[in-house]
Motif scaffolding. Structure first.
Motif, short mmCIF file in Angstrom:
data_model
loop_
_atom_site.label_atom_id
_atom_site.label_comp_id
_atom_site.label_asym_id
_atom_site.label_seq_id
_atom_site.Cartn_x
_atom_site.Cartn_y
_atom_site.Cartn_z
N ASP A 53 1.09 -1.11 -0.09
CA ASP A 53 0.17 -0.02 -0.16
C ASP A 53 0.95 1.74 -0.04
O ASP A 53 0.45 2.32 0.51
CB ASP A 53 -0.67 0.02 1.16
CG ASP A 53 -1.95 0.74 1.12
OD1 ASP A 53 -2.72 1.31 0.16
OD2 ASP A 53 -2.25 1.20 1.71
N LEU A 86 -5.41 2.67 -7.61
CA LEU A 86 -5.56 2.78 -6.47
C LEU A 86 -5.32 4.44 -5.93
O LEU A 86 -6.06 4.71 -5.21
CB LEU A 86 -4.67 2.37 -6.24
CG LEU A 86 -4.16 0.44 -5.68
CD1 LEU A 86 -2.85 -0.11 -5.26
CD2 LEU A 86 -5.30 0.39 -4.59
N TYR A 91 -12.41 1.94 -6.40
CA TYR A 91 -12.36 0.11 -6.31
C TYR A 91 -12.67 -0.67 -7.61
O TYR A 91 -12.13 -1.55 -7.23
CB TYR A 91 -13.26 0.40 -5.08
CG TYR A 91 -12.65 1.45 -3.88
CD1 TYR A 91 -11.36 1.70 -3.12
CD2 TYR A 91 -13.57 2.85 -3.49
CE1 TYR A 91 -11.05 2.42 -2.66
CE2 TYR A 91 -13.13 3.48 -2.72
CZ TYR A 91 -11.43 3.74 -2.01
OH TYR A 91 -11.59 4.94 -1.63
N TYR A 118 -6.39 -6.56 -0.79
CA TYR A 118 -7.24 -5.47 -0.62
C TYR A 118 -8.88 -6.21 -0.65
O TYR A 118 -8.95 -4.61 -0.77
CB TYR A 118 -6.81 -5.62 -1.96
CG TYR A 118 -7.34 -4.21 -2.89
CD1 TYR A 118 -6.83 -3.12 -2.94
CD2 TYR A 118 -9.26 -4.11 -2.95
CE1 TYR A 118 -7.84 -1.34 -3.12
CE2 TYR A 118 -8.91 -3.49 -4.43
CZ TYR A 118 -8.66 -1.94 -3.31
OH TYR A 118 -9.62 -0.36 -4.18
#
Length: 197
Positions: A53, A86, A91, A118
């Motif tokens: 991330d 992202l 999404y 995710y």
């Protein structure tokens, strides 16, 4: 170039270490002045940052890759599509980018692990942000069909209203652990002692 450490991390599914391993290898190679760009695993490196991330580092890496390499490596471009989705918080688009490319076997493990992670992150986001949500919206966030999303959240003790097509989110119990500060305990002891004497 020796990618044994990277290969071991991939084989042991230590995906959270991939970005750091690649960053360190890149620094080593650059310090030695060796040309490495043609054989560098850019897609895996980029996906390593995406996995943990770290979209900012993924963007920086993408910008530093020469255009010729981007043009010659479609898997790298596909990995960056995930990063773009992202970045823009698209999404559903993240799942489309994951499913929209035929990944190599080596990369597929990392992509599948990221997809599962995710989905877990998106589920936690839904739990923290919503008290009710439509089945359609939940499916978009989780990258699933509406039936699969409903089954998934019902297995997490959410309830479904078939008439309104709404899901009621079950909030997770928050467990807060209190930490004992020895200095506070000492002051409290001195205070109680003072009161008693």
């Amino acid at each position: 170039m020796d990618f044994s450490v990277l290969n071991e991390a991939l084989a042991s599914k230590s995906f959270d270490k991939i970005a750091d391993i690649c960053d360190n290898l890149m620094i080593q190679v650059a310090a030695e002045g060796v040309a490495f760009q043609d054989e560098w695993p850019f897609a895996i490196h980029l996906l390593g940052h995406i996995y943990v991330d770290d979209v900012n580092s993924a963007r920086f890496l993408w910008k530093s890759i020469p255009a010729a390499i981007k043009e010659s490596q479609p898997e790298l471009v596909a990995a960056w599509k995930i990063g773009q989705k992202l970045w823009t918080r698209d999404y559903a688009g993240v799942y489309e980018a994951i499913l929209g490319f035929d990944w190599t076997q080596e990369t597929q493990l990392l992509v599948t692990a990221f997809s599962e992670l995710y989905t877990k992150r998106m589920f936690e986001l839904l739990v923290s942000a919503y008290s009710t949500i439509s089945i359609h919206d939940a499916a978009q966030f989780l990258g699933m069909s509406e039936d699969d999303a409903t089954n998934y959240v019902v297995s997490q003790d959410w309830t479904v209203d078939p008439d309104s097509q709404m899901l009621t989110v079950k909030k997770q119990a928050i467990v807060k652990e209190q930490k004992l500060d020895p200095s506070k305990l000492q002051r409290l002891t001195e205070y109680v002692f003072h009161l008693e004497h």
